[in-house]
Design a protein around this motif. Structure first.
Motif, PDB file in Angstrom:
ATOM      1  N   GLN A  98      -5.684  -6.564   1.137  1.00 47.40           N
ATOM      2  CA  GLN A  98      -4.428  -5.864   0.925  1.00 47.40           C
ATOM      3  C   GLN A  98      -3.411  -6.183   2.007  1.00 47.40           C
ATOM      4  O   GLN A  98      -3.771  -6.550   3.128  1.00 47.40           O
ATOM      5  N   PHE A  99      -2.156  -5.989   1.640  1.00 50.21           N
ATOM      6  CA  PHE A  99      -1.072  -6.038   2.615  1.00 50.21           C
ATOM      7  C   PHE A  99      -0.186  -4.828   2.335  1.00 50.21           C
ATOM      8  O   PHE A  99       0.317  -4.654   1.222  1.00 50.21           O
ATOM      9  N   ASP A 100      -0.028  -3.945   3.326  1.00 56.39           N
ATOM     10  CA  ASP A 100       0.672  -2.671   3.159  1.00 56.39           C
ATOM     11  C   ASP A 100       1.988  -2.656   3.925  1.00 56.39           C
ATOM     12  O   ASP A 100       2.030  -3.033   5.107  1.00 56.39           O
ATOM     13  N   ILE A 101       3.045  -2.183   3.253  1.00 59.26           N
ATOM     14  CA  ILE A 101       4.302  -1.896   3.938  1.00 59.26           C
ATOM     15  C   ILE A 101       4.774  -0.504   3.539  1.00 59.26           C
ATOM     16  O   ILE A 101       4.359   0.047   2.520  1.00 59.26           O
ATOM     17  N   MET A 102       5.657   0.040   4.356  1.00 59.60           N
ATOM     18  CA  MET A 102       6.353   1.286   4.040  1.00 59.60           C
ATOM     19  C   MET A 102       7.823   1.053   4.394  1.00 59.60           C
ATOM     20  O   MET A 102       8.293  -0.086   4.361  1.00 59.60           O
ATOM     21  N   HIS A 177       5.482   3.551  -0.173  1.00 64.16           N
ATOM     22  CA  HIS A 177       4.337   2.770   0.297  1.00 64.16           C
ATOM     23  C   HIS A 177       4.046   1.703  -0.750  1.00 64.16           C
ATOM     24  O   HIS A 177       3.832   2.026  -1.923  1.00 64.16           O
ATOM     25  N   THR A 178       4.085   0.453  -0.336  1.00 66.54           N
ATOM     26  CA  THR A 178       3.853  -0.663  -1.250  1.00 66.54           C
ATOM     27  C   THR A 178       2.668  -1.484  -0.782  1.00 66.54           C
ATOM     28  O   THR A 178       2.522  -1.755   0.415  1.00 66.54           O
ATOM     29  N   LYS A 179       1.834  -1.878  -1.739  1.00 64.23           N
ATOM     30  CA  LYS A 179       0.684  -2.729  -1.453  1.00 64.23           C
ATOM     31  C   LYS A 179       0.749  -4.014  -2.274  1.00 64.23           C
ATOM     32  O   LYS A 179       1.081  -3.976  -3.465  1.00 64.23           O
ATOM     33  N   SER A 267       0.339  -5.422  -7.527  1.00 62.36           N
ATOM     34  CA  SER A 267       1.147  -4.733  -6.530  1.00 62.36           C
ATOM     35  C   SER A 267       1.252  -3.271  -6.950  1.00 62.36           C
ATOM     36  O   SER A 267       1.498  -2.980  -8.123  1.00 62.36           O
ATOM     37  N   ALA A 268       1.064  -2.378  -6.007  1.00 62.55           N
ATOM     38  CA  ALA A 268       1.160  -0.942  -6.287  1.00 62.55           C
ATOM     39  C   ALA A 268       2.236  -0.330  -5.398  1.00 62.55           C
ATOM     40  O   ALA A 268       2.307  -0.621  -4.194  1.00 62.55           O
ATOM     41  N   PHE A 269       3.076   0.511  -6.012  1.00 63.55           N
ATOM     42  CA  PHE A 269       4.141   1.207  -5.288  1.00 63.55           C
ATOM     43  C   PHE A 269       3.929   2.704  -5.447  1.00 63.55           C
ATOM     44  O   PHE A 269       3.803   3.210  -6.565  1.00 63.55           O
TER      45      PHE A 269
END
Length: 336
Positions: A98-102, A177-179, A267-269
């Motif tokens: 995974q790669f996570d951003i906010m 939060h996006t993955k 991708s999950a938001f």
């Protein structure tokens, strides 16, 4: 029984007054009965979606050394790269990278932190090998925010509330939060990509590639949520279920690993109330209230009144390595 997840067209929301009311009725029904629906005609092109999946593929194709440079273990804000088996769902390790951003924000100074959840606020980590990734994903996150806020207003209307009934909880900007996710194939075929769970926030928007794996529980059976080109899969989170006093439904879902030789990208938001929000329990009219299938809400429920604290608890449970490094002891509240 065939797939219970309905298909909704967001175009109806803006076509005419009658089409708008039709969409509001459809989204209310889908969110109450299933808690999941496909969303088409949302204004985000298939070309844009493919570009996000392409940048995901480029990122996960980087060397392990490059990915470890921005591993989540380096971020007290729970941002960055996670290798297979790094995240836990329902106490078991997920087989996914995974790669996570906010939100891209400046971290609070130590002197300004009075609640532990404030440490969630800060910058993202970005791979220096892909300079285009930052502007692309931040723009993508903004577009999904716009879609999800429009859906939130439509859901409020479906509850016979003003469209802005929850606007105060996102006025300063919702928690986002996006993955980017990579599910490697396995000879087992049924290994846990993500364990069965409900999402904690308001709404989740998932974009899938052509490979299936997402499953939803409906009437005690599991159903595949097969990809539909161009469509997002939208599901209701527990915070929205509670705010609707159990009328809207947060539903168990999971992801099974693809077969050996197949790699699945998605991708999950996730969108929730702002971290300092108190979420009201909406006063539904009696004819809707009696249709509620979920749990009724206590207005003093800490899930409604301590959004940031509960987000932090969830991140700690999911990433115990980050928690152990940065949060070995809870922060004592200095303004309670």
């Amino acid at each position: 029984m065939q797939n219970p997840v309905p298909v909704l067209s967001m175009r109806k929301l803006y076509s005419s007054a009658s089409s708008r009311q039709e969409f509001i009725a459809e989204i209310g029904k889908a969110a109450r009965e299933v808690g999941f629906f496909y969303l088409e005609d949302h204004g985000i092109s298939l070309t844009e979606q493919v570009k996000v999946l392409d940048i995901a593929k480029s990122f996960f194709a980087l060397s392990n050394t490059a990915k470890k440079e921005i591993q989540m273990i380096h971020s007290p804000h729970f941002r960055g790269y996670s290798a297979n088996y790094s995240e836990l769902t329902a106490g078991r390790r997920d087989r996914r990278e995974q790669f996570d951003i906010m939100d891209e924000l400046t971290a609070f100074s130590d002197a300004d932190i009075h609640h532990e959840w404030q440490k969630l606020i800060g910058p993202n980590q970005w791979p220096k090998q892909l300079p285009e990734m930052k502007p692309q994903l931040l723009s993508w996150q903004d577009k999904l925010t716009e879609v999800s806020l429009q859906l939130l207003e439509a859901l409020c209307e479906s509850l016979e509330q003003p469209s802005d009934a929850l606007s105060e909880t996102v006025r300063k900007g919702p928690y986002r939060h996006t993955k980017l996710i990579k599910y490697p194939g396995t000879s087992e075929g049924s290994e846990q990509g993500v364990g069965a769970h409900k999402d904690p926030g308001y709404l989740t928007l998932v974009m899938q590639d052509e490979n299936s794996g997402l499953e939803v529980e409906f009437e005690q059976q599991w159903y595949k949520v097969a990809p539909r080109p161009g469509a997002f899969v939208v599901n209701i989170g527990e915070l929205l279920e509670l705010a609707s006093n159990g009328y809207l439904k947060a539903t168990n879902h999971r992801v099974t690993s693809p077969k050996k030789g197949v790699t699945r990208y998605s991708s999950a938001f996730f969108m929730a109330a702002q971290l300092d929000a108190s979420v009201p329990v909406l006063n539904l009219p009696p004819h809707l209230a009696k249709q509620a299938k979920g749990p009724t809400s206590d207005p003093n429920n800490p899930l409604l009144n301590n959004v940031g604290e509960n987000v932090m608890k969830g991140r700690k449970r999911s990433h115990p390595d980050v928690s152990m490094r940065f949060y070995p002891q809870p922060l004592e509240c200095t303004s309670c």
